[in-house]
Design an enzyme around this catalytic site. Structure first.
Site, PDB file in Angstrom:
ATOM      1  N   SER A  40       0.841  -1.217   0.000  1.00 21.98           N
ATOM      2  CA  SER A  40       0.000   0.000   0.000  1.00 21.98           C
ATOM      3  C   SER A  40       0.867   1.255   0.000  1.00 21.98           C
ATOM      4  O   SER A  40       0.596   2.219  -0.729  1.00 21.98           O
ATOM      5  CB  SER A  40      -0.890   0.020   1.246  1.00 21.98           C
ATOM      6  OG  SER A  40      -1.795  -1.046   1.213  1.00 21.98           O
ATOM      7  N   ARG A  44       1.533   4.272  -3.038  1.00 24.07           N
ATOM      8  CA  ARG A  44       1.292   5.689  -2.743  1.00 24.07           C
ATOM      9  C   ARG A  44       2.566   6.518  -2.898  1.00 24.07           C
ATOM     10  O   ARG A  44       2.494   7.701  -3.242  1.00 24.07           O
ATOM     11  CB  ARG A  44       0.702   5.821  -1.330  1.00 24.07           C
ATOM     12  CG  ARG A  44      -0.771   5.328  -1.274  1.00 24.07           C
ATOM     13  CD  ARG A  44      -1.155   4.886   0.121  1.00 24.07           C
ATOM     14  NE  ARG A  44      -2.569   4.599   0.273  1.00 24.07           N
ATOM     15  CZ  ARG A  44      -3.156   3.424  -0.005  1.00 24.07           C
ATOM     16  NH1 ARG A  44      -2.446   2.427  -0.499  1.00 24.07           N
ATOM     17  NH2 ARG A  44      -4.450   3.253   0.209  1.00 24.07           N
ATOM     18  N   GLY A 112      -5.779  -4.178  -7.795  1.00 22.04           N
ATOM     19  CA  GLY A 112      -6.979  -3.408  -7.455  1.00 22.04           C
ATOM     20  C   GLY A 112      -6.637  -2.042  -6.886  1.00 22.04           C
ATOM     21  O   GLY A 112      -7.339  -1.055  -7.135  1.00 22.04           O
ATOM     22  N   GLN A 187      -9.263   1.876  -0.207  1.00 18.01           N
ATOM     23  CA  GLN A 187      -9.090   2.210  -1.628  1.00 18.01           C
ATOM     24  C   GLN A 187     -10.111   3.256  -2.055  1.00 18.01           C
ATOM     25  O   GLN A 187      -9.787   4.190  -2.794  1.00 18.01           O
ATOM     26  CB  GLN A 187      -9.207   0.950  -2.476  1.00 18.01           C
ATOM     27  CG  GLN A 187      -8.049  -0.005  -2.248  1.00 18.01           C
ATOM     28  CD  GLN A 187      -8.156  -1.288  -3.043  1.00 18.01           C
ATOM     29  OE1 GLN A 187      -9.195  -1.575  -3.641  1.00 18.01           O
ATOM     30  NE2 GLN A 187      -7.100  -2.079  -3.040  1.00 18.01           N
ATOM     31  N   ASP A 333      -6.547  -8.219   4.727  1.00 14.33           N
ATOM     32  CA  ASP A 333      -5.729  -9.002   3.789  1.00 14.33           C
ATOM     33  C   ASP A 333      -5.104 -10.235   4.441  1.00 14.33           C
ATOM     34  O   ASP A 333      -4.463 -11.034   3.761  1.00 14.33           O
ATOM     35  CB  ASP A 333      -4.598  -8.138   3.220  1.00 14.33           C
ATOM     36  CG  ASP A 333      -5.127  -7.075   2.267  1.00 14.33           C
ATOM     37  OD1 ASP A 333      -6.243  -7.248   1.738  1.00 14.33           O
ATOM     38  OD2 ASP A 333      -4.426  -6.074   2.061  1.00 14.33           O
ATOM     39  N   ARG A 364     -12.119 -15.205  -1.357  1.00 13.14           N
ATOM     40  CA  ARG A 364     -11.218 -15.821  -0.376  1.00 13.14           C
ATOM     41  C   ARG A 364     -11.948 -16.682   0.644  1.00 13.14           C
ATOM     42  O   ARG A 364     -11.323 -17.548   1.272  1.00 13.14           O
ATOM     43  CB  ARG A 364     -10.378 -14.742   0.323  1.00 13.14           C
ATOM     44  CG  ARG A 364      -9.307 -14.210  -0.598  1.00 13.14           C
ATOM     45  CD  ARG A 364      -8.366 -13.238   0.061  1.00 13.14           C
ATOM     46  NE  ARG A 364      -7.323 -12.876  -0.897  1.00 13.14           N
ATOM     47  CZ  ARG A 364      -6.612 -11.760  -0.854  1.00 13.14           C
ATOM     48  NH1 ARG A 364      -6.817 -10.884   0.118  1.00 13.14           N
ATOM     49  NH2 ARG A 364      -5.688 -11.517  -1.760  1.00 13.14           N
TER      50      ARG A 364
END
Ligand code: S3P
Length: 457
Positions: A40, A44, A112, A187, A333, A364
């Protein structure tokens, strides 16, 4: 030329079905290891570095395919980026209004995060962009970003199912909105904040539960004023970003496989170094501890606005729990790894309120339930979670459905299996953890790769 190169990445993905992990049963994890950089934060770093004025240097950058998809997208929009080389990336920022129209659609692979965050960012540009991805990404829901972005004035076309490709018509002149997110999604929050940089007035996003706040932290680190009030975060459009240096910590989501592995494998004693322990990401530690795991946080420190620590995990008997609802977004996650821990725990572990898991890189809940059932574990999927009764793990063949986290979770499950585990469709491990096999092997897991493309794994 660029287009050909991007398509080549796609065809690399197509080879994924022939990439297999073969994992010997038993063993324990020990030593010290540093897993790769946070996915992440790496995304960024490229995005904000590109939009900043000046030169941003990032170290510890994740050289996984997802973050490279983001990096290539910005190169395709005229941003000069040096590296990555041993985790070092130098981004020559072009300022908020300096991106150039790409000459072809942006191909974002499996990512994603790239697709959703860029949807917000691209909505504020003066040019048109098309974004697409691999077979998994083209099934993932995008309405969660396109609907609120349209309320800001964006013009984005998706498939009738609301999935990629996304076609964004630039030059729309956005305006700020107050948006209460129906799902707890970092997100979505990030996409709206990035669009908000280009909007007239204030953009405020409220989250139903706390989600990872790396965008807000990094914006502040780049000198952009972001206000947080309870569950609401706001910014005013029309500011500027100043380049900053970024130290990307190791990804707690990658560390999670080793945390679960060390917790379940008798005799394990493992230290994971320099792991990001931002409180919006530490659900996996809280949940494993509640199950009885022995986890110590060593040498906590702050690096570039993000909390970091070393994490020591020793094996301990685990017991099943009802996973607290407030931990779900903080461990979103890490559930594949946590389900393996639950399969090795005494009694029942119950997860609910986690329907989001059904729309990740794979479903999942179903894919983990199928794999655990195949291994002889009583695992019952529910619409928004799963009930897992701990037991004896047998071996066998698992289909990871091309989902990196499913593949890695079952690899670590072998530590407690009674016979060999073969995991199919593992190439996408490279999206988040390019040196997984090397590190896992070094820590004591008997894993080898067969077939597929050699990637120094
Ligand atoms: C991410 C947010 C999460 C997470 C994903 C990365 C991010 O997704 O699952 O791996 O970097 O903002 P959601 O926002 O869909 O929960």
């Amino acid at each position: 030329m660029r287009w050909l190169c991007l398509r080549a990445m796609d065809s690399g993905m197509d080879k994924s079905r022939i990439e297999i992990y073969r994992v010997s049963p038993g063993g324990r994890l020990s030593g010290r290891l540093r897993v790769p950089g946070d996915k992440s934060i790496s995304h960024r770093a490229i995005m904000l570095g590109a939009l900043a004025e000046g030169v941003t240097r990032a170290s510890g950058f994740l050289e996984g395919e997802d973050c490279l998809a983001t990096l290539n997208a910005f190169r395709a929009m005229g941003v000069r980026i040096e590296g990555p080389e041993h985790g070092q990336v130098t981004v020559h920022g072009v300022g908020l209004h300096g991106l150039m129209p790409p000459s072809a659609p942006l191909y974002l692979g499996n990512s994603g995060t790239s697709m959703r965050l860029l949807a917000g960012l691209m909505a504020g540009q003066r040019f048109n962009v098309e974004m697409n991805g691999d077979t998994s990404l083209t099934k993932r829901p995008m309405k969660r970003v396109t609907v609120p972005l349209a309320r800001m004035g964006a013009q984005i076309e998706a498939s009738t199912a609301g999935t990629p490709p996304l076609r964004i018509t630039g030059g729309q002149g956005l305006h700020g909105i107050d948006y209460a997110m129906p799902v707890a999604s970092a997100q979505v929050k990030s996409a709206l904040l990035l669009a908000g940089l280009y909007a007239q007035g204030r953009t405020c996003v409220s989250e139903p539960a706390p989600t990872r706040d790396h965008t807000e932290r990094m914006l502040a680190g780049f000198g952009y004023r972001v206000e947080r009030n309870g569950h609401t975060v706001c910014l005013q459009g029309g500011g500027r970003l100043r380049a900053a240096n970024i130290d990307v910590p190791a990804d707690i989501s990658s560390a999670a496989f080793f945390m679960a592995g060390a917790a379940i494998a008798p005799g394990s004693d493992l230290v994971l170094e320099h792991v990001g322990v931002n409180p919006t990401r530490t659900g996996v530690i809280n949940i494993l501890r509640e199950m009885g795991a022995s986890i110590e946080i060593l040498n906590p420190r702050e690096m570039g606005g993000e909390p970091v620590a070393d994490i020591r995990v020793r094996s301990a008997p685990l017991h099943g729990i009802r996973i607290p609802q407030d931990q779900v977004p903080l461990a979103i996650d890490e559930f594949p790894a946590l389900f393996i821990a639950a399969a090795c725990a005494e009694g029942e572990t119950i997860l609910s309120g986690a329907e989001e898991l059904r729309v990740k890189e794979s479903d999942r809940i179903q894919v983990m339930a199928d794999g655990l059932t195949m291994m002889g574990i009583d695992a019952k999927p529910t619409p928004d979670g799963i009930v897992i009764r701990g037991g004896r793990l047998g071996g066998g063949r698992i289909d990871s459905h091309g989902d990196h986290r499913i593949a890695m979770a079952f690899a670590l499950a072998a530590l407690r299996a009674t016979s060999e585990i073969i995991i199919e469709d593992c190439a996408n491990v490279r999206t988040s953890f390019p040196n997984f096999l090397e590190l896992a092997h070094g820590a004591g897991l008997g894993v080898i790769q067969e077939g597929g493309i050699d990637n120094n794994n």
